[in-house]
Design a protein around this motif. Structure first.
Motif, mmCIF file in Angstrom:
data_model
loop_
_atom_site.group_PDB
_atom_site.id
_atom_site.type_symbol
_atom_site.label_atom_id
_atom_site.label_comp_id
_atom_site.label_asym_id
_atom_site.label_seq_id
_atom_site.Cartn_x
_atom_site.Cartn_y
_atom_site.Cartn_z
ATOM 1 N N PHE A 257 -21.961 2.685 -46.185
ATOM 2 C CA PHE A 257 -23.772 2.368 -45.523
ATOM 3 C C PHE A 257 -24.160 3.874 -45.318
ATOM 4 N N ALA A 258 -23.234 4.204 -44.516
ATOM 5 C CA ALA A 258 -23.621 5.645 -44.238
ATOM 6 C C ALA A 258 -23.432 6.739 -44.540
ATOM 7 N N PHE A 259 -23.261 7.109 -45.539
ATOM 8 C CA PHE A 259 -22.959 7.349 -46.486
ATOM 9 C C PHE A 259 -24.024 8.291 -47.098
ATOM 10 N N PRO A 260 -25.277 7.542 -47.614
ATOM 11 C CA PRO A 260 -26.346 7.688 -48.581
ATOM 12 C C PRO A 260 -27.891 8.109 -47.271
ATOM 13 N N ILE A 261 -27.444 7.704 -45.961
ATOM 14 C CA ILE A 261 -27.644 8.129 -44.514
ATOM 15 C C ILE A 261 -28.110 9.641 -44.491
ATOM 16 N N TYR A 262 -26.752 9.637 -44.526
ATOM 17 C CA TYR A 262 -25.561 11.285 -44.284
ATOM 18 C C TYR A 262 -25.653 12.178 -45.583
ATOM 19 N N THR A 263 -26.019 12.110 -46.734
ATOM 20 C CA THR A 263 -26.451 12.755 -47.714
ATOM 21 C C THR A 263 -28.345 13.583 -47.843
ATOM 22 N N ALA A 264 -28.627 11.811 -47.542
ATOM 23 C CA ALA A 264 -30.455 12.419 -46.964
ATOM 24 C C ALA A 264 -30.391 13.303 -46.132
ATOM 25 N N GLY A 265 -29.859 13.354 -45.182
ATOM 26 C CA GLY A 265 -30.044 14.081 -44.190
ATOM 27 C C GLY A 265 -29.735 15.634 -44.664
ATOM 28 N N VAL A 266 -28.664 15.381 -44.960
ATOM 29 C CA VAL A 266 -27.910 16.958 -45.708
ATOM 30 C C VAL A 266 -29.290 17.809 -47.049
ATOM 31 N N ILE A 267 -30.249 16.769 -47.513
ATOM 32 C CA ILE A 267 -30.872 17.028 -48.606
ATOM 33 C C ILE A 267 -32.065 18.042 -47.755
ATOM 34 N N PHE A 268 -31.861 16.863 -46.661
ATOM 35 C CA PHE A 268 -33.362 17.011 -45.903
ATOM 36 C C PHE A 268 -33.363 18.426 -45.319
ATOM 37 N N GLY A 269 -31.936 19.049 -44.993
ATOM 38 C CA GLY A 269 -31.759 20.108 -44.546
ATOM 39 C C GLY A 269 -31.951 20.826 -45.336
ATOM 40 N N ALA A 270 -31.364 20.697 -46.169
ATOM 41 C CA ALA A 270 -32.003 22.591 -47.337
ATOM 42 C C ALA A 270 -33.284 22.085 -47.478
ATOM 43 N N ILE A 271 -34.296 21.228 -48.188
ATOM 44 C CA ILE A 271 -35.436 21.482 -48.081
ATOM 45 C C ILE A 271 -36.281 21.978 -47.042
#
Length: 346
Positions: A257-271
């Motif tokens: 459940f948490a992994f997609p949220i963490y992935t999105a957070g990393v992508i948002f950080g890159a942007i």
């Protein structure tokens, strides 16, 4: 808009109230765990460990296969407690109900503290280590309360979840930063999007790590019980936990459940990094360790889904991912200097 020092002070008072209330909740969970019957395990597990018998006779004194203590047994004669189905006493239930009530009250104080901090500084309330730690602890508490809504029979495990939350609340005090405006580098709408995603994921993954630790204790107890060994470190704790298979499944689902949220957070950080620094990725220490944690959790989910890894191997990968994330959370923010050095501790 100027900083409202009065509201900031009130937020800190609410943090103190939340910490004290969580402490009372931990006392309540400890009381239920200590005074409750181990038979609660039968209600929280699809299966229980077969209790060893000597010379074909169960621990309750009956012949195996004729009312003996085995899977789903209702005997109370076992010294291990894994297969008992006795209910907890009224006193232990009162401890548990009080613990949940204190958890809810503490969460309300906690939520109000974070919200009022945001109003006082006129921005999202996670711009430094103090604020971020409070948010992670709040998410972990809400995740636990959400778990109780779905599985109230797991209430007696609250001690193992709320203790890390209480530790985070005390750590937030050591990270205390006076209410202030954001440094220019953080004055972006991406702060709300990127950091909220990371904080949410980390709060949920904290719950998964606690469940995984319980799994390892229970798994060891089951192996030793199967070998007829009834003593040893954590034997008393292990006998009171749900079946290891149930804990393993719960830990896996929480990470999933948490992994997609963490992935999105990393992508948002890159942007955000591209907008702020002109590149998506620069192997800054914070970025590097966020990626390390992401890779480890990806390995965990991949191993579970494709290779069918369960048990201790998967559990240790899960804990390694949490260790990498914790290292990034504390050591990188406090000790290592980089482009993400915004802890607000200096």
């Amino acid at each position: 808009m100027a900083i409202d020092s009065g509201l900031a002070s009130f937020s800190e008072t609410l943090w103190t109230a939340a910490t004290g209330t969580y402490l009372l909740a931990v006392v309540g969970y400890t009381g239920e765990y200590a005074f409750g019957k181990t038979g609660r395990i039968a209600d929280t597990s699809p299966a229980v460990v077969r209790e060893p018998a000597m010379a074909g006779v169960s621990s309750g004194g009956s012949v195996a296969g004729h009312g003996s203590t085995g899977y789903g047994s209702t005997s109370t004669g076992s010294p291990y407690g894994a297969g008992r189905v006795q209910r907890g006493s009224d006193a232990s239930r009162r401890w548990g109900v009080a613990a949940v009530a204190f958890t809810i009250l503490g969460a309300l104080f906690h939520l109000a503290s974070v919200a009022i901090r945001g109003i006082a500084v006129d921005r999202v309330p996670w711009g430094n280590m103090y604020e971020f730690t409070l948010v992670v602890a709040l998410v972990a508490t809400l995740a636990w309360l959400g778990t109780l809504v779905k599985m109230p029979q797991l209430r007696y495990l609250g001690l193992f979840v709320m203790m890390p939350v209480l530790l985070l609340m005390f750590l937030a005090g050591t990270f205390y930063t006076k209410a202030s405006k954001l440094v220019p580098a953080l004055q972006s709408y991406w702060l709300a999007i990127h950091v909220s995603s990371i904080a949410t994921a980390e709060g949920i993954l904290l719950t998964s790590a606690a469940i995984t630790a319980m799994y390892l204790v229970r798994s060891r107890f089951e192996r030793r019980s199967a070998a007829g060994i009834t003593t040893g470190r954590f034997a008393g704790v292990g006998s009171r936990l749900p079946a290891s298979a149930s804990l393993d499944k719960a830990a896996y689902r929480t990470v999933a459940f948490a992994f997609p949220i963490y992935t999105a957070g990393v992508i948002f950080g890159a942007i955000w990094a591209e907008a702020a620094w002109g590149r998506y990725w620069g192997w800054d220490p914070k970025e590097t360790w966020a990626f390390v944690a992401w890779v480890v959790y990806a390995m965990y989910l991949h191993a579970r889904a494709t290779a069918g890894w369960k048990g201790n191997r998967a559990a240790f990968i899960n804990l390694f991912g949490f260790a990498a994330m914790t290292f990034n959370f504390f050591v990188v923010n406090i000790v290592i200097s980089g482009l993400h050095s915004y802890a607000g501790l200096n």
